[in-house]
Design a protein around this motif. Structure first.
Motif, PDB file in Angstrom:
ATOM      1  N   LYS A  12     -19.019 -62.541  15.007  1.00 52.62           N
ATOM      2  CA  LYS A  12     -18.031 -61.621  16.210  1.00 52.62           C
ATOM      3  C   LYS A  12     -18.860 -61.780  17.279  1.00 52.62           C
ATOM      4  O   LYS A  12     -18.187 -62.184  18.607  1.00 52.62           O
TER       5      LYS A  12
ATOM      6  N   ILE B 262     -22.827 -64.108  40.364  1.00 54.38           N
ATOM      7  CA  ILE B 262     -21.939 -64.835  39.700  1.00 54.38           C
ATOM      8  C   ILE B 262     -21.761 -66.314  40.311  1.00 54.38           C
ATOM      9  O   ILE B 262     -21.608 -67.312  39.410  1.00 54.38           O
TER      10      ILE B 262
ATOM     11  N   PHE C 182     -24.162 -57.018  34.306  1.00 58.31           N
ATOM     12  CA  PHE C 182     -24.194 -58.107  35.203  1.00 58.31           C
ATOM     13  C   PHE C 182     -24.094 -57.784  36.534  1.00 58.31           C
ATOM     14  O   PHE C 182     -23.083 -57.178  36.804  1.00 58.31           O
TER      15      PHE C 182
ATOM     16  N   TYR D 297     -22.226 -70.046  36.170  1.00 60.54           N
ATOM     17  CA  TYR D 297     -21.279 -70.951  35.482  1.00 60.54           C
ATOM     18  C   TYR D 297     -21.073 -72.202  35.858  1.00 60.54           C
ATOM     19  O   TYR D 297     -20.451 -72.297  36.796  1.00 60.54           O
TER      20      TYR D 297
ATOM     21  N   ASN E 175     -18.786 -54.499  28.367  1.00 66.41           N
ATOM     22  CA  ASN E 175     -20.452 -54.301  28.206  1.00 66.41           C
ATOM     23  C   ASN E 175     -20.786 -52.538  28.226  1.00 66.41           C
ATOM     24  O   ASN E 175     -21.544 -52.262  27.257  1.00 66.41           O
TER      25      ASN E 175
ATOM     26  N   PHE F 283      -4.635 -65.004  26.184  1.00 63.55           N
ATOM     27  CA  PHE F 283      -5.782 -65.001  25.660  1.00 63.55           C
ATOM     28  C   PHE F 283      -6.034 -63.383  24.955  1.00 63.55           C
ATOM     29  O   PHE F 283      -6.486 -63.203  23.839  1.00 63.55           O
TER      30      PHE F 283
ATOM     31  N   ARG G 129     -18.809 -50.297  27.249  1.00 61.99           N
ATOM     32  CA  ARG G 129     -18.247 -49.788  26.109  1.00 61.99           C
ATOM     33  C   ARG G 129     -19.021 -50.180  24.814  1.00 61.99           C
ATOM     34  O   ARG G 129     -19.515 -49.238  23.810  1.00 61.99           O
ATOM     35  N   LEU G 130     -19.926 -51.148  25.038  1.00 63.82           N
ATOM     36  CA  LEU G 130     -20.716 -51.788  23.787  1.00 63.82           C
ATOM     37  C   LEU G 130     -22.045 -51.207  24.168  1.00 63.82           C
ATOM     38  O   LEU G 130     -23.063 -51.763  23.626  1.00 63.82           O
TER      39      LEU G 130
ATOM     40  N   LYS H 297     -24.050 -52.366  26.588  1.00 61.70           N
ATOM     41  CA  LYS H 297     -24.818 -53.547  26.962  1.00 61.70           C
ATOM     42  C   LYS H 297     -25.267 -53.391  28.488  1.00 61.70           C
ATOM     43  O   LYS H 297     -24.748 -52.648  29.081  1.00 61.70           O
TER      44      LYS H 297
ATOM     45  N   ASN I 147     -17.853 -56.678  32.429  1.00 57.62           N
ATOM     46  CA  ASN I 147     -18.865 -55.320  32.541  1.00 57.62           C
ATOM     47  C   ASN I 147     -18.225 -54.089  31.996  1.00 57.62           C
ATOM     48  O   ASN I 147     -18.881 -53.300  31.426  1.00 57.62           O
TER      49      ASN I 147
ATOM     50  N   SER J 249     -16.527 -67.127  24.163  1.00 58.67           N
ATOM     51  CA  SER J 249     -15.122 -66.996  24.759  1.00 58.67           C
ATOM     52  C   SER J 249     -15.431 -66.504  26.175  1.00 58.67           C
ATOM     53  O   SER J 249     -14.694 -67.055  27.238  1.00 58.67           O
TER      54      SER J 249
ATOM     55  N   CYS K 241     -15.770 -60.896  35.962  1.00 60.17           N
ATOM     56  CA  CYS K 241     -17.055 -60.332  35.696  1.00 60.17           C
ATOM     57  C   CYS K 241     -17.017 -58.869  35.556  1.00 60.17           C
ATOM     58  O   CYS K 241     -17.538 -58.107  34.856  1.00 60.17           O
TER      59      CYS K 241
ATOM     60  N   CYS L 117     -10.970 -56.198  19.230  1.00 61.82           N
ATOM     61  CA  CYS L 117     -11.381 -56.524  20.770  1.00 61.82           C
ATOM     62  C   CYS L 117     -10.283 -56.795  21.470  1.00 61.82           C
ATOM     63  O   CYS L 117     -10.036 -56.402  22.744  1.00 61.82           O
TER      64      CYS L 117
ATOM     65  N   HIS M 214      -8.440 -53.558  22.913  1.00 64.70           N
ATOM     66  CA  HIS M 214      -9.237 -52.709  23.572  1.00 64.70           C
ATOM     67  C   HIS M 214      -8.762 -53.574  24.982  1.00 64.70           C
ATOM     68  O   HIS M 214      -8.822 -53.041  26.260  1.00 64.70           O
TER      69      HIS M 214
ATOM     70  N   GLY N 184     -17.571 -63.658  20.691  1.00 63.61           N
ATOM     71  CA  GLY N 184     -17.529 -63.364  22.158  1.00 63.61           C
ATOM     72  C   GLY N 184     -18.385 -64.013  23.142  1.00 63.61           C
ATOM     73  O   GLY N 184     -17.822 -64.386  24.095  1.00 63.61           O
ATOM     74  N   ARG N 185     -19.628 -64.705  22.676  1.00 61.76           N
ATOM     75  CA  ARG N 185     -20.270 -65.239  23.776  1.00 61.76           C
ATOM     76  C   ARG N 185     -19.474 -66.727  24.172  1.00 61.76           C
ATOM     77  O   ARG N 185     -19.701 -66.879  25.268  1.00 61.76           O
TER      78      ARG N 185
END
Ligand code: FAD
Length: 117
Positions: free
Chosen positions: A8, A100, A95, A104, A87, A45, A89-90, A92, A84, A15, A80, A54, A57, A12-13
Motif C-alpha cells: 500500500k 517544490i 513537506f 520533481y 500526510n 485518478f 491524516r497519516l 506524517k 500534505n 502514485s 503539494c 484511500c 478519503h 502511494g509513493r
C-alpha cells in the motif's frame, strides 16, 4: 484478503511521484483543454485509485479543495497541499511546498524546449 501495508505504501509513493512529476511538467500557461484534461485526470485518478479507502478519503479532499489547473504553479501547489492533507491524516511529516520547484524531475531532458512542457 489481509492488508499489506508495504504494498500500500509503495503504491502511494509511486502514485505521488507520478502526480507531482506531472504537475512539474504541466504548462505554465495551459489552454482550456489542458486544464480540462488535468481536471479530468485527477477526478478519474481519485475514482480509480486501487486502494478503496484511500480513494474515498481522496474524493472527499477533492470536494473540499478542488484541483487548481490554471497554471503549473497552481497545479503543483495544489498537489503539494493535498498531499500534505493526506500526510496530516497519516501523521506524517509535512513537506515545505515552497521547495517544490525543482524537486520533481521527469528525467526527460531536452523535450519540451518550446516551453509548453
Ligand atoms: P509519501 O507520502 O508516499 O511521499 C513520498 C515522498 O514524497 C516523500 O518521501 C517526500 O519526499 C515527498 N512528499 C511528501 N509530502 C509531499 C508533498 N506534500 N508534496 C510533494 N512531495 C511530498 N495510505 C494510507 O495508509 N491510507 C490512506 O488513506 C492513503 N490515502 C492515499 C491517497 C492517495 C491519493 C495516495 C496517492 C496515497 C495514499 N496513501 C494512503 C499512501 C500514503 O499517502 C503514502 O504514499 C504511503 O504511506 C507511503 O508514505 P511515505 O512516508 O513513503 O511518503
Amino acid at each position: 484478503k489481509l492488508e499489506n501495508a508495504t504494498a500500500k505504501a509503495e503504491l502511494g509513493r509511486a502514485s505521488w511521484k507520478l502526480m507531482h512529476t506531472m504537475m512539474a511538467r504541466f504548462p505554465d500557461t495551459p489552454t482550456a483543454d489542458d486544464s480540462l484534461a488535468l481536471q479530468t485526470y485527477i477526478q478519474l485518478f481519485a475514482r480509480l485509485y486501487p486502494c478503496g479507502d484511500c480513494a474515498s478519503h481522496f474524493q472527499l479532499l477533492l470536494q473540499e479543495y478542488p484541483p487548481q489547473t490554471s497554471s503549473r504553479n497552481a497545479a503543483a501547489g495544489w498537489a503539494c497541499f493535498v498531499h500534505n492533507e493526506v500526510n496530516k491524516r497519516l501523521k506524517k511529516e509535512l513537506f515545505d511546498c515552497s521547495k517544490i520547484g525543482d524537486f520533481y524531475d521527469c528525467g526527460c531532458g531536452e523535450d519540451g524546449k518550446d516551453g509548453k512542457k
